[in-house]
Design an enzyme around this catalytic site. Structure first.
Site, PDB file in Angstrom:
ATOM      1  N   ASP A   9      37.269  52.214  36.036  1.00 48.56           N
ATOM      2  CA  ASP A   9      38.269  51.040  35.400  1.00 48.56           C
ATOM      3  C   ASP A   9      39.670  51.273  36.293  1.00 48.56           C
ATOM      4  O   ASP A   9      40.321  52.768  36.004  1.00 48.56           O
ATOM      5  CB  ASP A   9      38.739  51.269  33.915  1.00 48.56           C
ATOM      6  CG  ASP A   9      39.839  50.016  34.128  1.00 48.56           C
ATOM      7  OD1 ASP A   9      39.916  49.203  35.004  1.00 48.56           O
ATOM      8  OD2 ASP A   9      40.245  49.717  32.429  1.00 48.56           O
ATOM      9  N   ASP A  18      38.363  45.669  39.041  1.00 40.72           N
ATOM     10  CA  ASP A  18      38.902  47.016  39.061  1.00 40.72           C
ATOM     11  C   ASP A  18      37.714  47.635  38.147  1.00 40.72           C
ATOM     12  O   ASP A  18      38.135  49.179  38.369  1.00 40.72           O
ATOM     13  CB  ASP A  18      40.191  46.967  39.063  1.00 40.72           C
ATOM     14  CG  ASP A  18      40.252  47.173  37.382  1.00 40.72           C
ATOM     15  OD1 ASP A  18      40.323  46.373  36.584  1.00 40.72           O
ATOM     16  OD2 ASP A  18      41.572  47.301  37.199  1.00 40.72           O
ATOM     17  N   GLU A  19      36.635  47.074  37.721  1.00 38.50           N
ATOM     18  CA  GLU A  19      35.530  47.618  37.656  1.00 38.50           C
ATOM     19  C   GLU A  19      34.417  47.792  37.362  1.00 38.50           C
ATOM     20  O   GLU A  19      33.598  47.236  37.626  1.00 38.50           O
ATOM     21  CB  GLU A  19      35.884  47.299  35.065  1.00 38.50           C
ATOM     22  CG  GLU A  19      37.212  47.752  34.705  1.00 38.50           C
ATOM     23  CD  GLU A  19      37.393  46.915  33.088  1.00 38.50           C
ATOM     24  OE1 GLU A  19      36.069  47.087  32.133  1.00 38.50           O
ATOM     25  OE2 GLU A  19      37.965  47.065  33.082  1.00 38.50           O
TER      26      GLU A  19
END
Ligand code: TTP
Ligand code: MG
Length: 359
Positions: free
Chosen positions: A10, A116-117
């Site tokens: 993350d 973003d993960e």
């Protein structure tokens, strides 16, 4: 079943970190990314805040007006005011791709779950120690190539990996091995467990329970009595078990809404107002699902006699803003009040608005 080793990455304050990197003059300042605050009267919400701005109480999804007023209060206290920056969705998507390209070069399977993960499977490293070494390498290469930091968690399943990636943010690397999982989880606040939201937390709180360990006193039957169909899965989560299956992300193709009027109508103002409201809601849920924009907008009209027509507009560049969305929706709507699409001036029963080619 053989034991898996799962990682979760993350990125830290992602949109803000990209802006800080692209604009070095932001260094050290509180930064908020999102809608334009327009001097305190802007609409829309905060996408993210860097850690300096989070100290003022600003966070994702906060109305941008609130963020503005928190910044003003900080200024009055003699602290730095926030720098507000409008989201640049395409830029973040570009960097996101760079990051995931790096991750995927180290791992067999990866499941991207947001901009973003991502989860990844590193069972083939053979041990948690080796997995940690690989994770360190991934972090290092990301920082070298993108000048950004991300936090990685490693555990025996997706739930534990995700919990771990959050434990030492920013720039964290946290390993929770299968052996450590049960005891480590025990000490954490209940809200750490995905699926435990404010309501479940409140229910336990009334029983004087605040930690995972506390909630373990209930048998799975008792959990089922308390939480119905979620009870058993909660019971398992409290003990650290979770899924290890990495799915390819399901590509969501479109997002939309429709509304049937209480009575058929040809009132342009009324219909337009309904469509504007829909546009707002659809864009909000688009952002919530971490899409940054769309290219196609489709308006559907069903007349009183159930004849149904759709018109659409596709742009070459992705659209990010609500005002452009609203302008396009109106452009699509107007012909339904003219001879082009509605020569007999039929009344309208239902309207729908849909965004496609999501970015
Ligand atoms: P997150 O990973 O939830 O947040 P973050 O990366 O900004 O901060 P953290 O260090 O806590 O991970 O979301 C990633 C990006 O997605 C974030 O930078 C902005 C965007 N986003 C929104 O646009 N709206 C939202 O409500 C959230 C939660 C995120
Ligand atoms: Mg993040």
């Amino acid at each position: 079943m053989d034991d898996r080793i799962i990682g979760h990455i993350d990125m830290d304050a992602f949109f803000a970190a990209v802006e800080e990197r692209d604009k070095p003059w932001l260094k050290g300042l509180p930064v908020v990314i999102g809608a334009d605050p327009k001097g305190g009267v802007g609409r829309g919400v905060v996408a993210t805040a860097n850690y300096a701005a989070r100290k003022y109480g600003i966070h994702s999804a906060l109305p941008i007006q609130k963020a503005w007023s928190y910044s003003e209060s900080a200024r009055k206290r003699g602290e730095r005011g926030v720098v507000f920056i409008t989201s640049r969705g395409r830029r973040y998507a570009e960097i996101s791709k760079e990051v995931f390209d790096i991750v995927s070069s180290y791992v067999d399977t990866m499941q991207i779950t947001s901009i973003d993960e991502a989860y990844f499977d590193i069972t083939n490293t053979g041990s948690y120690e080796e997995a940690k070494r690989v994770a360190r390498q991934i972090k290092k290469e990301i920082t070298q190539k993108t000048k950004l930091t991300g936090s990685i968690g490693i555990g025996p399943n997706k739930m534990i990996a995700k919990i771990a990636s959050d434990l030492q943010k920013p720039d964290g690397l946290t390993i929770i091995s299968a052996d450590e999982t049960y005891d480590l989880l025990a000490r954490l606040p209940l809200r750490t467990i995905p699926g435990i939201g404010p309501k479940v937390e409140e229910k336990f709180k009334r029983l004087g329970i605040a930690t995972v360990e506390g909630a373990r006193i209930f048998s799975w039957q008792e959990m089922q009595d308390m939480f119905g169909s979620h009870g058993f899965s909660l019971y398992q989560k409290l003990r650290g078990s979770g899924s290890v299956t990495l799915r390819e992300p399901q590509v969501r193709k479109s997002i939309g809404k429709h509304k049937t009027f209480p009575e058929d109508t040809i009132d342009l103002d009324l219909i337009h107002a309904v469509i504007e409201e829909m546009g707002k809601k659809i864009l909000a849920s688009l952002h919530k699902k971490r899409f940054t924009g769309f290219r196609t907008i489709v308006l559907t009209v069903r007349f009183g006699d159930f004849e149904t027509k759709s018109r659409s507009l596709t742009s070459s560049e992705p659209v990010h803003s609500l005002s452009i969305l609203q302008a396009r929706a109106l452009k699509l709507l107007l012909p339904f009040f003219e001879a082009t699409e509605n020569p007999k001036q039929k009344k309208i029963r239902m309207v729908g608005l849909r965004l496609e080619k999501l970015q």
